[in-house]
Design an enzyme around this catalytic site. Structure first.
Site, short mmCIF file in Angstrom:
data_model
loop_
_atom_site.label_atom_id
_atom_site.label_comp_id
_atom_site.label_asym_id
_atom_site.label_seq_id
_atom_site.Cartn_x
_atom_site.Cartn_y
_atom_site.Cartn_z
N ARG A 50 0.85 -1.19 0.00
CA ARG A 50 0.00 0.00 0.00
C ARG A 50 0.88 1.24 0.00
NH1 ARG A 50 -4.36 -1.92 4.65
NH2 ARG A 50 -5.21 -3.71 3.50
N ASP A 52 2.28 5.00 -0.33
CA ASP A 52 1.73 6.27 0.13
C ASP A 52 1.57 7.27 -1.01
OD1 ASP A 52 1.70 5.40 2.78
OD2 ASP A 52 3.72 6.15 3.16
N TYR A 112 12.43 -1.84 -2.05
CA TYR A 112 12.24 -0.43 -2.37
C TYR A 112 13.58 0.20 -2.72
CZ TYR A 112 7.48 -0.38 -0.44
OH TYR A 112 6.14 -0.61 -0.20
N ARG A 199 11.26 5.68 4.45
CA ARG A 199 11.49 7.13 4.39
C ARG A 199 12.09 7.66 5.69
NH1 ARG A 199 5.81 9.31 2.66
NH2 ARG A 199 6.86 11.33 2.98
#
Length: 248
Positions: A50, A52, A112, A199
């Site tokens: 999911r 962002d 990622y 992040r």
């Protein structure tokens, strides 16, 4: 019912995230609308991650179930893409899979990539796809800091306040930092991540790269189990979901 596995890429800038919401356009919603446009069926698209608001993907995996066996995988891919235009979303691969496959629950890892452009000049070609950091960054120091986070830990310090995960315990398999000219690439891989975890880790590693923190400070932040102990949240622009792994 026929289940189709889809590999999806998208530019996250126009969307409020992957998951369907009432407050704006989403990638999930766009794909569901495209499926309805060609099939007449309202389906729920299940995604592996999911992402962002503003986060991109080049290897998101999803699945849909259609009450028909008339469409082969290539037809489904082409039909969805035809109805997604001109949105920056594309199905790049599709296949028919068994109902044992689930895009989210069958996944055994997600990876990622975070991109930092480390230079004085503003971004032009990388605008919206990277974090512009002006101060020189020490990649070796950032790598040393990243090593402190690899393994099974309580990542509360790197977890968004509104994270809905039941536990802050995660196993981080890979966190690598490398420089390629003016571009600094941070690669992360784990079975799953907390909300904003990547992040928040990147924002913390920037402090190390600037010399404001030492690698020992990363360890201290991890052990504090307190979000305020770690660094700031890096912008969404630089983050891309690159791949999702499944058992052979």
């Amino acid at each position: 019912m026929t289940r189709y596995r889809l590999t999806v890429e998208y530019d996250g800038a126009p969307f409020v995230g992957w998951q369907r919401q009432d407050n704006g356009a989403t990638v999930q919603g766009a794909i569901e609308d495209a499926v309805f446009a060609f099939s007449g069926q309202r389906v729920e698209v299940a995604g592996a991650g999911r992402t962002d608001t503003g986060v991109h993907a080049e290897g998101q995996v999803a699945h849909i179930d259609l009450a028909t066996d008339r469409f082969d995988a290539v037809t489904v891919m082409n039909a969805i893409n035809a109805h997604l235009r001109p949105l920056p979303v594309a199905v790049v691969a599709a296949s028919v899979v068994s109902h044992d496959f689930h895009a989210r629950f069958s996944a055994i890892w997600r990876s990622y990539r975070y991109v930092i452009v480390n230079r004085r000049a503003p971004l032009a070609l990388d605008l919206g796809r990277a974090w512009s950091v002006l101060a020189p960054l020490d990649v070796e120091a950032m790598s040393a800091g990243a090593e402190r986070l690899i393994g099974h830990h309580d990542f509360t310090s790197f977890r968004a306040v509104h994270c809905q995960s039941k536990s802050p315990m995660k196993t981080l398999d890979v966190l690598q930092v490398s420089r390629h000219g003016e571009r600094i690439i941070v690669e992360a891989r784990a079975r799953s991540f907390l909300h904003h975890q990547v992040r928040n880790m990147v924002g913390t590693l920037r402090l190390v790269g600037e010399g404001k923190w030492k690698p020992d400070d990363v360890t201290a932040a991890l052990k504090a189990r307190d979000r305020v102990a770690a660094g700031p949240t890096a912008p969404a622009d630089g983050l891309t979901l690159t791949a999702v792994g499944y058992p052979d």
